[in-house]
Design a protein around this motif. Structure first.
Motif, mmCIF file in Angstrom:
data_model
loop_
_atom_site.group_PDB
_atom_site.id
_atom_site.type_symbol
_atom_site.label_atom_id
_atom_site.label_comp_id
_atom_site.label_asym_id
_atom_site.label_seq_id
_atom_site.Cartn_x
_atom_site.Cartn_y
_atom_site.Cartn_z
ATOM 1 N N HIS A 555 23.587 29.475 -9.000
ATOM 2 C CA HIS A 555 24.188 30.690 -8.441
ATOM 3 C C HIS A 555 25.707 30.538 -8.323
ATOM 4 O O HIS A 555 26.468 31.381 -8.792
ATOM 5 N N GLU A 556 26.148 29.446 -7.678
ATOM 6 C CA GLU A 556 27.591 29.278 -7.459
ATOM 7 C C GLU A 556 28.334 29.171 -8.784
ATOM 8 O O GLU A 556 29.431 29.694 -8.930
ATOM 9 N N HIS A 559 29.242 32.358 -10.468
ATOM 10 C CA HIS A 559 30.435 33.041 -9.932
ATOM 11 C C HIS A 559 31.706 32.693 -10.725
ATOM 12 O O HIS A 559 32.688 33.412 -10.642
ATOM 13 N N TYR A 635 21.553 40.162 -2.797
ATOM 14 C CA TYR A 635 20.859 38.983 -3.342
ATOM 15 C C TYR A 635 19.415 39.329 -3.727
ATOM 16 O O TYR A 635 19.026 39.246 -4.870
HETATM 17 ZN ZN LIG Z 1 27.243 34.092 -4.255
#
Ligand SMILES: [Zn+2]
Length: 815
Positions: A555-556, A559, A635
């Motif tokens: 997820h990170e 980004h 989310y």
């Molecule tokens: Zn995030």
């Protein structure tokens, strides 16, 4: 019961066993109902727990917490209770009063904002234990308050001893002076006097630390500051200001003293078409004694209380021109506080972000009071969670920053010689000077105004992947998930690069920080990760655990494309382009690593989270595309919906649209894109027959109620089976307040027939145009079950009725 079997080779009794999922990796530990399990297990004649299961049972407990902090507190409470009994000489009354006082103290903190530990009997400042930093900044406060209440407890013991009823005295008997003179012996009087002096003396010392060396603020005091800031300066929110275009920081950390000194240089550029004659700055609560200098800028007003500065610019800053703004500020922990307010710089594990390290140009909405109830209390107008898409000036800022588009970043950080300091960018140079260790970092390309600096006694795991340095900075005692994290970094960089274009940084770093905060965050190429989040997670492959560590890294890392390369305007729906896409991509990464079954669990959980979240909505719910930064929508629903879009559109179409959008908007300054822009790309990639689907999922709140009503089969002479499946389908649109209306159907929904051993006998995406739909099928083997929407791609509040067992009938109707 075989208690040893229940330990499953671990040091304590497993919390659960399910035939289909085997043992839970959690173990009964500590003083709770699980104690009964151990009592039974230890008493077993045939399969007794081993003696050392005691260590497993107590493993969560830390001697200092239990005996140093908790136990001493209970001793004090016990003494206080005895004292009340002795003083009142009335059992009932004393019992009542004790209960009332304990109750009052328990609820008064939150209810009455009454948190002064000097007035709360036996209380000490709240603390968080961190493996990285031990009891760290919390120790001094706990020790001094313990001594203070300890002295008071000794006083109560001495008074109780003196007031104690001797002989056969009845309840409620009054005190007699002569008796008291006799029972308070000279020794006892000395103890009373000295403990009283010690208590008052310690109280004075604590007051000096809490209220003189530090500022003592109640919650109401803090809210009042926020309210005044908004009331006085909100009018400058949209006033034209220059924007930050470069950041160059010199940060000197002294972790052992919890001190930091910052010297910063910002370049401010006038991107407007008019000359600017005023510069306004807001700054946070952390660094103190800000000093600003800029050529030609004269300080007109410095509001020290609300942290707001106004400068007159002579001459005015012409359009396109830049102004260097230099500032210095520092923080040094002083003594101790009633409650540790800033555990940002620590002996081991410092984590400071841009809001802590630099001022904000102009007014900052982020400093406003958020809760609608609190705002009403202070007569502040209602505050939208995010601005509407058509609000004036709405697209002038990204949701990440109010005072910059993209900027060049550079930092020199010094720290203790045994620590590593990390900032975004490439490490250009590292050196030692005057017994301190220096690190100079610089980012090659401009980034969002979003950065962080960390420092700790790290060990580092490194790998290289096609010119990208993969690095994990970790606490040496936390090596458990390094392989998992490294695998996630490697796989994510590779996959996302192939889908959305090259990884934009030269490093992908994961950096551990103490669990005073429990999130992970993606700064440019650097991802600080709380020790409580991934580093100490226990993931058991045997248990089909969802590998949350792997998922959060994926997820990170997403980004680095979805937020850092394309970022939404600060309006409703902004986080659809970052959080929803990143959460969806993490699901894709889990699926690629662990198979589709594991994503079913994750999506099931996400679906529950969304439905629970919307049930608790206090204002109004907006569709996913216009979500207002709410986790259960951006989310949870985001992941569920984008996963469904992938299934309906196909991965090539969905990812192709995302990649094209990213390519077109990459690195663009204001006006920033909104989710409507991305919607256009998605719609263009969608065949006409599915336009309804994209619209329903993104622009409406769409709820399905899908059921299998009946499944009947008959064996045919040729050995095959004829099956009739009766479906019931309802689609409803919910409005912002949750009111639902039945929607007309022209929907494609998956239907499957499953035989023995989960063999799929039939699976089709069928068109449903009426609430009742009957399918007549011929399948090659005996059907066991029919399922509608077997991958639960659609938001359906009751999944239990989506499948039904097949029943044999003698005669098929309508033949
Ligand atoms: Zn995030």
């Amino acid at each position: 019961a075989d208690w040893n079997w229940f330990c499953n080779g671990q040091d304590g009794v497993s919390i659960a066993y399910k035939p289909e999922r085997s043992f839970s990796s959690h173990i009964w530990r500590g003083y709770n109902e699980g104690l009964l399990v151990y009592i039974l297990g230890l008493g077993s004649k045939t399969h007794a727990l081993p003696a050392d299961s005691y260590h497993g049972w107590t493993r969560d407990y830390r001697t200092k917490t239990i005996f140093g902090i908790e136990f001493t507190r209970y001793v004090m409470v016990a003494v206080g209770t005895v004292f009340l009994h002795v003083l009142l000489r009335n059992k009932g009354l004393a019992y009542l009063l004790t209960t009332a006082l304990v109750l009052f103290q328990t609820i008064s903190g939150a209810a009455l904002d009454w948190n002064n530990n000097l007035l709360r009997f036996a209380d000490t400042p709240a603390f968080t234990y961190s493996d990285m930093n031990g009891f760290g900044p919390f120790v001094a406060g706990i020790v001094w308050f313990k001594l203070y209440w300890g002295a008071f407890t000794v006083l109560l013991v001495a008074l109780s001893a003196g007031l104690w009823v001797r002989g056969r005295a009845g309840s409620g008997r009054a005190f007699r002076w002569a008796e008291l003179r006799q029972s308070f012996t000279p020794t006892l009087r000395a103890v009373v006097a000295s403990s009283l002096v010690a208590w008052l003396g310690l109280g004075g010392w604590i007051y000096y630390n809490v209220a003189v060396r530090n500022e003592y603020r109640t919650k109401a005091d803090e809210q009042a500051l926020q309210v005044d800031y908004e009331k006085q300066y909100k009018r400058y929110e949209h006033a034209p200001q220059p924007r930050v275009t470069t950041v160059n920081l010199h940060v000197d950390l002294t972790p052992e003293a919890r001190a930091v000194r910052v010297q910063g240089q910002l370049t401010l550029t006038n991107k407007t078409s008019q000359p600017l004659d005023t510069l306004r700055l807001s700054y946070g609560d952390y660094l103190q004694d800000y000093q600003f200098t800029a050529p030609g800028a004269r300080l007109v007003r410095h509001d020290q209380r609300l942290h707001f500065c106004t400068f007159a610019l002579r001459p005015a800053l012409a359009p396109g021109d830049s102004l260097p703004l230099t500032y210095a500020a520092h923080y040094q922990a002083q003594g101790f506080e009633n409650k540790v307010s800033r555990p940002l710089i620590n002996g081991n594990g410092t984590f400071l972000n841009n809001f802590d390290l630099a001022p904000t140009i102009g007014y900052s909405r982020l400093l406003e009071l958020e809760s609608p109830t609190d705002r009403a209390k202070f007569h502040l107008p209602a505050r939208p969670r995010l601005a509407a898409r058509n609000a004036p000036g709405a697209r002038a800022n990204s949701y990440i920053s109010t005072d910059a588009d993209r900027l060049r970043f550079e930092a020199t950080v010094s720290t203790s010689p045994d620590q590593l300091a990390v900032a975004p960018g490439s490490l250009l140079r590292e050196w030692q000077q005057h017994g301190r260790r220096y690190f100079h970092y610089r980012l090659a390309a401009p980034v969002l105004n979003f950065y962080a600096i960390t420092s700790a006694r790290y060990a580092v795991r490194r790998e290289h992947l096609h010119g990208v340095a993969l690095e994990i900075y970790y606490h040496p005692a936390h090596p458990y998930n390094l392989d998992r994290m490294m695998r996630a970094l490697r796989n994510s960089v590779t996959y996302y690069s192939a889908q959305f274009g090259a990884y934009p940084q030269q490093q992908a770093r994961i950096i551990e920080f103490p669990r005073y905060q429990s999130f992970a965050q993606a700064f440019p190429g650097t991802m600080p990760y709380s020790e409580s989040l991934g580093f100490i997670a226990q993931v058991s492959d045997q248990d089909n655990d969802i590998d949350r560590t792997y998922r959060v890294v994926a997820h990170e890392l997403a980004h680095q494309w979805w937020a850092h390369q394309v970022v939404g305007a600060a309006v409703q729906g902004a986080t659809f382009m970052s959080e929803s896409v990143a959460e969806y991509l993490s699901l894709v990464m889990v699926e690629r690593q662990y198979g589709p079954d594991r994503t079913r669990q994750v999506r099931r959980y996400a679906l529950d989270r969304y439905l629970q979240g919307r049930a608790g909505e206090t204002e109004r719910e907006l569709p996913l595309l216009y979500n207002e930064d709410q986790p259960h929508i951006h989310y949870a629903k985001g992941a569920v919906v984008l996963y469904a879009l992938r299934s309906y559109l196909g991965e090539a179409r969905l990812h192709g649209a995302l990649a094209q959008f990213l390519h077109d908007y990459q690195g663009r300054p204001a006006p920033y894109p909104t989710s409507d822009d991305l919607y256009g790309y998605l719609l263009r990639a969608t065949p006409d027959s599915l336009h309804y689907f994209v619209h329903d999922q993104l622009k409406r709140i769409t709820l399905y109620d899908n059921q299998v009503q009946d499944v009947a089969y008959q064996r045919l002479p040729d050995g095959r089976y004829q099956v009739i499946v009766q479906l019931e389908v309802h689609k409803r649109y919910a409005d912002q307040l949750g009111k639902e209306t039945e929607a007309p159907l022209h929907d494609y929904i998956d239907v499957a027939l499953v035989g023995a051993g989960k063999q799929v006998l039939y699976r089709q995406r069928v068109l449903v145009t009426t609430p009742r739909k009957v399918l007549r099928l011929t399948v090659p083997a005996l059907p066991h079950q029919a399922v509608i929407d077997p991958d639960f791609l659609l938001v359906d509040r009751r999944l239990e009725d989506n499948s039904r067992a097949a029943v044999e009938i003698g005669q098929l109707p309508n033949q």
